[in-house]
Motif scaffolding. Structure first.
Motif, short mmCIF file in Angstrom:
data_model
loop_
_atom_site.label_atom_id
_atom_site.label_comp_id
_atom_site.label_asym_id
_atom_site.label_seq_id
_atom_site.Cartn_x
_atom_site.Cartn_y
_atom_site.Cartn_z
N ARG A 83 -1.75 6.57 -12.42
CA ARG A 83 -1.66 6.10 -11.04
C ARG A 83 -0.43 5.21 -10.94
O ARG A 83 -0.36 4.16 -11.60
N VAL A 84 0.56 5.60 -10.15
CA VAL A 84 1.83 4.91 -10.11
C VAL A 84 2.23 4.65 -8.66
O VAL A 84 1.98 5.49 -7.79
N ALA A 278 -1.38 -2.17 4.48
CA ALA A 278 -2.84 -2.16 4.31
C ALA A 278 -3.21 -2.24 2.83
O ALA A 278 -4.15 -2.96 2.45
N ALA A 279 -2.48 -1.53 1.99
CA ALA A 279 -2.75 -1.58 0.55
C ALA A 279 -2.52 -2.98 0.00
O ALA A 279 -3.29 -3.48 -0.83
N SER A 280 -1.47 -3.65 0.46
CA SER A 280 -1.17 -5.00 -0.02
C SER A 280 -2.28 -5.98 0.35
O SER A 280 -2.70 -6.81 -0.47
N VAL A 281 -2.78 -5.88 1.58
CA VAL A 281 -3.83 -6.79 2.01
C VAL A 281 -5.13 -6.50 1.27
O VAL A 281 -5.85 -7.44 0.86
N GLU A 319 -11.79 -1.51 -10.33
CA GLU A 319 -12.28 -0.20 -9.95
C GLU A 319 -12.23 0.01 -8.44
O GLU A 319 -11.90 1.09 -7.95
N ALA A 320 -12.58 -1.04 -7.69
CA ALA A 320 -12.53 -0.94 -6.23
C ALA A 320 -11.11 -0.74 -5.75
O ALA A 320 -10.84 0.08 -4.86
N ALA A 321 -10.16 -1.50 -6.33
CA ALA A 321 -8.76 -1.34 -5.94
C ALA A 321 -8.28 0.07 -6.26
O ALA A 321 -7.53 0.66 -5.48
N GLY A 322 -8.70 0.62 -7.40
CA GLY A 322 -8.29 1.98 -7.74
C GLY A 322 -8.81 3.00 -6.74
O GLY A 322 -8.07 3.91 -6.34
N LEU A 323 -10.06 2.87 -6.32
CA LEU A 323 -10.62 3.81 -5.36
C LEU A 323 -9.93 3.69 -4.00
O LEU A 323 -9.63 4.70 -3.35
N LEU A 324 -9.67 2.47 -3.57
CA LEU A 324 -8.98 2.28 -2.29
C LEU A 324 -7.56 2.83 -2.35
O LEU A 324 -7.08 3.45 -1.39
N ASP A 326 -6.50 5.25 -4.28
CA ASP A 326 -6.59 6.72 -4.28
C ASP A 326 -6.79 7.26 -2.87
O ASP A 326 -6.27 8.32 -2.52
N THR A 327 -7.57 6.52 -2.07
CA THR A 327 -7.78 6.94 -0.68
C THR A 327 -6.49 6.83 0.12
O THR A 327 -6.13 7.74 0.89
N LEU A 328 -5.78 5.72 -0.04
CA LEU A 328 -4.54 5.53 0.70
C LEU A 328 -3.44 6.46 0.22
O LEU A 328 -2.49 6.72 0.96
N ALA A 329 -3.55 6.95 -1.01
CA ALA A 329 -2.51 7.85 -1.52
C ALA A 329 -2.47 9.16 -0.76
O ALA A 329 -1.40 9.79 -0.68
N VAL A 330 -3.59 9.59 -0.22
CA VAL A 330 -3.64 10.90 0.45
C VAL A 330 -3.94 10.77 1.94
O VAL A 330 -4.12 11.79 2.61
N ILE A 331 -4.01 9.55 2.46
CA ILE A 331 -4.34 9.38 3.88
C ILE A 331 -3.19 9.93 4.72
O ILE A 331 -2.02 9.83 4.35
N ASP A 332 -3.52 10.51 5.85
CA ASP A 332 -2.52 11.14 6.70
C ASP A 332 -2.87 10.85 8.15
O ASP A 332 -3.87 10.21 8.45
N HIS A 333 -2.03 11.34 9.03
CA HIS A 333 -2.26 11.13 10.46
C HIS A 333 -3.55 11.80 10.91
O HIS A 333 -3.91 12.89 10.42
#
Length: 448
Positions: A83-84, A278-281, A319-324, A326-333
Motif C-alpha cells: 500500500r503506497v 479527507a484521508a489526512s483528516v 487496521e482502521a486507517a488501512g481499511l479507510l 483502501d476505500t479512498l483509493a478506489v472512490i470515484d464520482h
C-alpha cells in the motif's frame, strides 16, 4: 507473496505451438532451407540439397527440443510496500527457483504491469543451476489512486541458437494499492472534541457507591475480584461490577463525490485534493484516539451505516486507517446531485465533530449543508472553489461570485467554512480553521 507456480510443458497445441515460437532467425533459416532444397531439386545439385536440409531441419529440431524441455521453475512476487501513497514508489521483488534436477538455459523473465505504473519490466536470467534461485526487483510508481494488478509472471524460454522462443505464464498475481496522499496535520482543538478520547477525556460511571452499583452477568475472562456478591446472592448467578465506560469522541468526515461538483481530472484536480484532504483528516483523528467514520454524499459510510466508527489507538488504529485508505483509493464520482442522503444519515447531535469536503454548491445544496450543523457538535467545511481550480493563474477572479455567498451561508449556520483555492496546503487550512474557530469562540464569550 504470490504462491509458487511451475512452468512446464504444455500438453495441447502440439507442433503448431512449437512452430509459432520460431524467431525471425528461425523462420529465416527455415525459409532459406526450403528454398535451397527446391533449387537443388530443379538444378540437380545434391550438395545444395544437403545444405538446404540442414538449414530447414535446424530450427525444427530447436523448436522440438525446446517444446519438450520440462523446466520446473517456481516463481514468487513480493511488494514492498503493498500500500503506497500516490506519487511514491514501491519495489517489486521477483524470485525464481529451479526446483528440477537439471540446469536451465537462458531465461527471459517478464512481469505484466498496467501502463500507469511504468514500462513492462524484463530481465534476462542466465543458466540457473539445479536447486538454485535468482532474485531481481523493479520499481513502480503512479500518480493516480487505484488498485492495480501485477502479473501474471511470464517466462520466455529460448534455445542456444536463438531459433525459437516459447512463453510460459504463471497463474498468480498480486495487487498494488495506491492510496491518496496524506499530509501530517498539527494537533489543534476544534469544537466537538470535548467528550471522550482526544485532548479532552471524560469517563462515565454507571453509578457511584457500593450500594448503587449496576451489575451485569459474569463473562468468561472477567476478573474474579470484580464479583459483586450481594447481587450474586440476589439473582442466583455470578454477577460482576461494571467498569468505567469510556465515551470516545466521534468525528465524521463527509466527502462530496458528486460528479457535477468538480471540474477537471488528473492527480492535480479538485476532486483528488478533496480525497487527499479527507484521508489526512481521517488519519489525524485516528491518531488522536477519535472514533472516525467516512461518509459520502450518497449516504454510504465506512464502517457501514449505523456503526459508531473505527476506534483509535494501537493496532486497531492502524487496521482502521488501512481499511479507510483502501476505500479512498478506489472512490470515484457518484451519480448523485444532492447532499440530502448524507444529511439523513447524520444522527441529531450525536456526530461530534463533522469535517466536510465539499465541491461546488448551489443555493439548495448549501441550505442542506447548513442544516447539517445542527446534527453535530462542531462543524468545519472545506469548500473548493470551482472557478479557482480551472482558472489560469494570470486570470482575474470575478468579483462577488457565488462561492463567497455559499461560504457566508455556511458561516451564518455555525460552520467554520473555508474556501479552498488551487494548490492550497491542507496543513495551513487546518491551522486557519483553528484560528477562525478560536476567533468565533472569543466573540461569543464577549457577547455573553
Amino acid at each position: 507473496m504470490s504462491a509458487p507456480a511451475e512452468a512446464g510443458r504444455e500438453e495441447t497445441g502440439g507442433i503448431r505451438t512449437a512452430l509459432a515460437g520460431l524467431t525471425t532467425r528461425g523462420r529465416s533459416f527455415l525459409a532459406a532451407g526450403i528454398a535451397a532444397v527446391i533449387c537443388a531439386y530443379i538444378l540437380g545439385q545434391a550438395d545444395l540439397r544437403r545444405v538446404g536440409l540442414l538449414l530447414a531441419v535446424l530450427p525444427l529440431i530447436c523448436a522440438t527440443v525446446l517444446y519438450r524441455t520440462r523446466y520446473r521453475v517456481a516463481g514468487s512476487r513480493r511488494l514492498s510496500p503493498a500500500r503506497v501513497p500516490a506519487g511514491s514508489e514501491a519495489r517489486v521483488h521477483l524470485r525464481m527457483d529451479n526446483v528440477s534436477r537439471l540446469p536451465t538455459g537462458l531465461l527471459m523473465l517478464q512481469d505484466r504491469v498496467p501502463y500507469v505504473l511504468g514500462p513492462r519490466p524484463r530481465f534476462v536470467l542466465d543458466r540457473v543451476e539445479p536447486g538454485g534461485r535468482r532474485e531481481v526487483s523493479y520499481r513502480v510508481r503512479s500518480d493516480l489512486r487505484g488498485r492495480y494488478p501485477l502479473g501474471p509472471l511470464q517466462l520466455r524460454l529460448t534455445d542456444p541458437f536463438g531459433m525459437c522462443e516459447l512463453t510460459r505464464a504463471f497463474s498468480t498475481f498480486d495487487t498494488l494499492t495506491v492510496i491518496p496522499r496524506v499530509e501530517p496535520l498539527p494537533p489543534i482543538r476544534l469544537s466537538g472534541e470535548a467528550k471522550g478520547y482526544g485532548d479532552g477525556r471524560q469517563r462515565s460511571l454507571a453509578l457511584a457507591g457500593e450500594d448503587d452499583v449496576i451489575p451485569r452477568g459474569y463473562r468468561h475472562g472477567d476478573d474474579l475480584r470484580r464479583v459483586h456478591w450481594r447481587s450474586t446472592a440476589r439473582y442466583g448467578e455470578l454477577m460482576v461490577r461494571r467498569e468505567e465506560q469510556p465515551q470516545r469522541a466521534r468525528c465524521t468526515v463527509l466527502l462530496d463525490t458528486r460528479g457535477g461538483a468538480y471540474e477537471g481530472a488528473g492527480p492535480d484536480s479538485a476532486f483528488e485534493w478533496a480525497v487527499s484532504g479527507a484521508a489526512s483528516v481521517l488519519v489525524h483523528m485516528l491518531e488522536r484516539g477519535f472514533s472516525v467514520r467516512l461518509l459520502t454524499d450518497s449516504g454510504s459510510s465506512v464502517p457501514s451505516e449505523g456503526a459508531d466508527g473505527f476506534a483509535g489507538f494501537g493496532q486497531e488504529s492502524a487496521e482502521a486507517a488501512g481499511l479507510l485508505m483502501d476505500t479512498l483509493a478506489v472512490i470515484d464520482h457518484s451519480d448523485g446531485t444532492g447532499l440530502s442522503r448524507a444529511y439523513d444519515v447524520l444522527r441529531g447531535g450525536n456526530e461530534g465533530l463533522l469535517v466536510a469536503f465539499l465541491g461546488d454548491l448551489d443555493e439548495e445544496q448549501a441550505t442542506v449543508a447548513a442544516k447539517m450543523r445542527q446534527r453535530s457538535g462542531g462543524a468545519v467545511a472545506f469548500v473548493l472553489d470551482p472557478d479557482a481550480w480551472v482558472r489560469e493563474p494570470t486570470d482575474v477572479p470575478a468579483p462577488g461570485n457565488a462561492h463567497e455567498e455559499r461560504l457566508r451561508m455556511l458561516r451564518e449556520a455555525g460552520w467554520t467554512a473555508l474556501g479552498v483555492e488551487r494548490g492550497a496546503s491542507m496543513t495551513e487550512l487546518w491551522r486557519q480553521a483553528d484560528r477562525e474557530r478560536s476567533g468565533l469562540a472569543a466573540l461569543g464569550g464577549e457577547a455573553r
